[in-house]
Motif scaffolding. Structure first.
Motif, PDB file in Angstrom:
ATOM      1  N   VAL A  22      -9.799 -12.379  -3.976  1.00  0.00           N
ATOM      2  CA  VAL A  22      -8.337 -12.344  -3.984  1.00  0.00           C
ATOM      3  C   VAL A  22      -7.839 -11.769  -5.305  1.00  0.00           C
ATOM      4  CG1 VAL A  22      -6.262 -13.769  -3.952  1.00  0.00           C
ATOM      5  CG2 VAL A  22      -8.095 -14.225  -2.332  1.00  0.00           C
ATOM      6  N   PHE A  23      -8.441 -12.196  -6.419  1.00  0.00           N
ATOM      7  CA  PHE A  23      -8.046 -11.683  -7.729  1.00  0.00           C
ATOM      8  C   PHE A  23      -8.281 -10.179  -7.812  1.00  0.00           C
ATOM      9  CE2 PHE A  23      -8.998 -10.587 -12.135  1.00  0.00           C
ATOM     10  CZ  PHE A  23      -7.821 -10.989 -12.734  1.00  0.00           C
ATOM     11  N   LEU A  24      -9.426  -9.704  -7.347  1.00  0.00           N
ATOM     12  CA  LEU A  24      -9.746  -8.281  -7.384  1.00  0.00           C
ATOM     13  C   LEU A  24      -8.781  -7.480  -6.507  1.00  0.00           C
ATOM     14  CD1 LEU A  24     -11.721  -6.197  -8.505  1.00  0.00           C
ATOM     15  CD2 LEU A  24     -13.119  -6.565  -6.475  1.00  0.00           C
ATOM     16  N   ALA A  25      -8.462  -7.989  -5.319  1.00  0.00           N
ATOM     17  CA  ALA A  25      -7.524  -7.298  -4.437  1.00  0.00           C
ATOM     18  C   ALA A  25      -6.137  -7.210  -5.086  1.00  0.00           C
ATOM     19  CB  ALA A  25      -7.440  -8.012  -3.090  1.00  0.00           C
ATOM     20  N   CYS A  26      -5.694  -8.286  -5.700  1.00  0.00           N
ATOM     21  CA  CYS A  26      -4.389  -8.278  -6.382  1.00  0.00           C
ATOM     22  C   CYS A  26      -4.390  -7.291  -7.544  1.00  0.00           C
ATOM     23  CB  CYS A  26      -4.042  -9.671  -6.886  1.00  0.00           C
ATOM     24  SG  CYS A  26      -3.624 -10.829  -5.594  1.00  0.00           S
ATOM     25  N   LEU A  27      -5.481  -7.234  -8.285  1.00  0.00           N
ATOM     26  CA  LEU A  27      -5.584  -6.323  -9.415  1.00  0.00           C
ATOM     27  C   LEU A  27      -5.540  -4.862  -8.967  1.00  0.00           C
ATOM     28  CD1 LEU A  27      -6.043  -6.096 -12.488  1.00  0.00           C
ATOM     29  CD2 LEU A  27      -8.478  -5.990 -11.980  1.00  0.00           C
ATOM     30  N   ILE A  28      -6.275  -4.535  -7.922  1.00  0.00           N
ATOM     31  CA  ILE A  28      -6.308  -3.154  -7.420  1.00  0.00           C
ATOM     32  C   ILE A  28      -4.936  -2.734  -6.916  1.00  0.00           C
ATOM     33  CG2 ILE A  28      -7.228  -1.690  -5.572  1.00  0.00           C
ATOM     34  CD1 ILE A  28      -9.882  -3.213  -5.916  1.00  0.00           C
ATOM     35  N   VAL A  29      -4.302  -3.574  -6.110  1.00  0.00           N
ATOM     36  CA  VAL A  29      -2.974  -3.233  -5.582  1.00  0.00           C
ATOM     37  C   VAL A  29      -1.968  -3.121  -6.714  1.00  0.00           C
ATOM     38  CG1 VAL A  29      -1.078  -4.075  -4.157  1.00  0.00           C
ATOM     39  CG2 VAL A  29      -3.401  -4.144  -3.286  1.00  0.00           C
ATOM     40  N   PHE A  74       1.571  10.147  -2.240  1.00  0.00           N
ATOM     41  CA  PHE A  74       0.730   9.022  -2.642  1.00  0.00           C
ATOM     42  C   PHE A  74       1.225   7.735  -1.997  1.00  0.00           C
ATOM     43  CE2 PHE A  74      -0.012   5.484  -5.599  1.00  0.00           C
ATOM     44  CZ  PHE A  74      -1.398   5.512  -5.666  1.00  0.00           C
ATOM     45  N   SER A  75       2.530   7.550  -2.008  1.00  0.00           N
ATOM     46  CA  SER A  75       3.106   6.337  -1.432  1.00  0.00           C
ATOM     47  C   SER A  75       2.886   6.274   0.073  1.00  0.00           C
ATOM     48  CB  SER A  75       4.606   6.290  -1.743  1.00  0.00           C
ATOM     49  OG  SER A  75       5.198   5.184  -1.120  1.00  0.00           O
ATOM     50  N   ILE A  76       3.073   7.388   0.754  1.00  0.00           N
ATOM     51  CA  ILE A  76       2.951   7.400   2.216  1.00  0.00           C
ATOM     52  C   ILE A  76       1.496   7.241   2.657  1.00  0.00           C
ATOM     53  CG2 ILE A  76       3.163   8.876   4.266  1.00  0.00           C
ATOM     54  CD1 ILE A  76       5.711  10.014   2.980  1.00  0.00           C
ATOM     55  N   PHE A  77       0.600   8.038   2.084  1.00  0.00           N
ATOM     56  CA  PHE A  77      -0.761   8.106   2.615  1.00  0.00           C
ATOM     57  C   PHE A  77      -1.759   7.149   1.959  1.00  0.00           C
ATOM     58  CE2 PHE A  77       0.909  12.336   3.724  1.00  0.00           C
ATOM     59  CZ  PHE A  77       0.794  12.215   5.097  1.00  0.00           C
ATOM     60  N   LEU A  78      -1.452   6.622   0.790  1.00  0.00           N
ATOM     61  CA  LEU A  78      -2.413   5.733   0.141  1.00  0.00           C
ATOM     62  C   LEU A  78      -1.835   4.344  -0.101  1.00  0.00           C
ATOM     63  CD1 LEU A  78      -5.268   5.594  -1.109  1.00  0.00           C
ATOM     64  CD2 LEU A  78      -4.203   6.107  -3.279  1.00  0.00           C
ATOM     65  N   LEU A  79      -0.670   4.281  -0.696  1.00  0.00           N
ATOM     66  CA  LEU A  79      -0.129   2.989  -1.096  1.00  0.00           C
ATOM     67  C   LEU A  79       0.330   2.155   0.100  1.00  0.00           C
ATOM     68  CD1 LEU A  79       0.415   1.267  -3.526  1.00  0.00           C
ATOM     69  CD2 LEU A  79       2.684   2.290  -3.680  1.00  0.00           C
ATOM     70  N   SER A  80       1.013   2.760   1.044  1.00  0.00           N
ATOM     71  CA  SER A  80       1.495   1.994   2.202  1.00  0.00           C
ATOM     72  C   SER A  80       0.350   1.390   3.019  1.00  0.00           C
ATOM     73  CB  SER A  80       2.391   2.856   3.083  1.00  0.00           C
ATOM     74  OG  SER A  80       3.569   3.187   2.387  1.00  0.00           O
ATOM     75  N   PRO A  81      -0.676   2.171   3.398  1.00  0.00           N
ATOM     76  CA  PRO A  81      -1.807   1.544   4.104  1.00  0.00           C
ATOM     77  C   PRO A  81      -2.525   0.487   3.264  1.00  0.00           C
ATOM     78  CG  PRO A  81      -1.900   3.914   4.363  1.00  0.00           C
ATOM     79  CD  PRO A  81      -0.824   3.626   3.363  1.00  0.00           C
ATOM     80  N   LEU A  82      -2.600   0.722   1.956  1.00  0.00           N
ATOM     81  CA  LEU A  82      -3.233  -0.264   1.078  1.00  0.00           C
ATOM     82  C   LEU A  82      -2.446  -1.569   1.066  1.00  0.00           C
ATOM     83  CD1 LEU A  82      -5.543  -0.647  -1.011  1.00  0.00           C
ATOM     84  CD2 LEU A  82      -3.862  -0.031  -2.736  1.00  0.00           C
ATOM     85  N   LEU A  83      -1.131  -1.482   1.017  1.00  0.00           N
ATOM     86  CA  LEU A  83      -0.301  -2.690   1.021  1.00  0.00           C
ATOM     87  C   LEU A  83      -0.377  -3.435   2.353  1.00  0.00           C
ATOM     88  CD1 LEU A  83       2.842  -1.484  -0.945  1.00  0.00           C
ATOM     89  CD2 LEU A  83       1.093  -3.077  -1.698  1.00  0.00           C
ATOM     90  N   VAL A  84      -0.460  -2.685   3.458  1.00  0.00           N
ATOM     91  CA  VAL A  84      -0.607  -3.332   4.764  1.00  0.00           C
ATOM     92  C   VAL A  84      -1.933  -4.082   4.833  1.00  0.00           C
ATOM     93  CG1 VAL A  84      -0.901  -2.893   7.233  1.00  0.00           C
ATOM     94  CG2 VAL A  84       0.926  -1.744   5.988  1.00  0.00           C
ATOM     95  N   GLY A  85      -3.008  -3.437   4.374  1.00  0.00           N
ATOM     96  CA  GLY A  85      -4.315  -4.084   4.358  1.00  0.00           C
ATOM     97  C   GLY A  85      -4.328  -5.293   3.414  1.00  0.00           C
ATOM     98  N   PHE A  86      -3.639  -5.163   2.286  1.00  0.00           N
ATOM     99  CA  PHE A  86      -3.573  -6.270   1.333  1.00  0.00           C
ATOM    100  C   PHE A  86      -2.844  -7.465   1.936  1.00  0.00           C
ATOM    101  CE2 PHE A  86      -1.258  -8.366  -2.193  1.00  0.00           C
ATOM    102  CZ  PHE A  86      -2.347  -8.892  -2.848  1.00  0.00           C
ATOM    103  N   ARG A  87      -1.765  -7.211   2.632  1.00  0.00           N
ATOM    104  CA  ARG A  87      -1.016  -8.299   3.263  1.00  0.00           C
ATOM    105  C   ARG A  87      -1.869  -8.977   4.344  1.00  0.00           C
ATOM    106  NH1 ARG A  87       2.548  -7.531  -0.228  1.00  0.00           N
ATOM    107  NH2 ARG A  87       4.539  -6.532   0.054  1.00  0.00           N
ATOM    108  N   ARG A  88      -2.633  -8.186   5.073  1.00  0.00           N
ATOM    109  CA  ARG A  88      -3.513  -8.749   6.094  1.00  0.00           C
ATOM    110  C   ARG A  88      -4.638  -9.558   5.466  1.00  0.00           C
ATOM    111  NH1 ARG A  88      -4.353 -11.069  10.569  1.00  0.00           N
ATOM    112  NH2 ARG A  88      -6.220 -10.470  11.664  1.00  0.00           N
ATOM    113  N   PHE A  89      -5.152  -9.069   4.337  1.00  0.00           N
ATOM    114  CA  PHE A  89      -6.227  -9.768   3.622  1.00  0.00           C
ATOM    115  C   PHE A  89      -5.730 -11.115   3.129  1.00  0.00           C
ATOM    116  CE2 PHE A  89      -8.399 -10.608  -0.473  1.00  0.00           C
ATOM    117  CZ  PHE A  89      -9.684 -10.773   0.010  1.00  0.00           C
TER     118      PHE A  89
END
Length: 89
Positions: A22-29, A74-89
């Protein structure tokens, strides 16, 4: 139905096992989303466009436009999917 105490104790157990992940995921995002990154506007305010040549103004505008476009992509193709995955995680 869950009791508040039971739910809290189960959450603590799960978090103790997965805390490093969880800490690593928060740090990356946090790093990729630009948390804590600011723009120094005093340098932009000191630009005097009246004393610059037209070519230099066009180059500055093109560079700024390119940076905006890269930021949007960057926001559309990388950050948005990353945030969706982070919320699911």
């Amino acid at each position: 139905m869950f009791d508040r105490r039971e739910l809290k104790s189960k959450a603590k157990i799960v978090l103790q096992r997965t805390y490093p992940n969880v800490f690593l995921a928060c740090l990356i995002v946090s790093l990729l989303s630009g948390s804590g990154i600011g723009l120094n506007t005093t340098q932009l305010q000191n630009l005097n466009f009246t004393e610059m040549s037209n070519i230099r103004i066009v180059v500055i505008c093109m560079i700024m436009g390119l940076l905006v476009l890269v930021g949007i992509l960057f926001s559309i193709f990388l950050l948005s999917p990353l945030l969706v995955g982070f919320r699911r995680f």
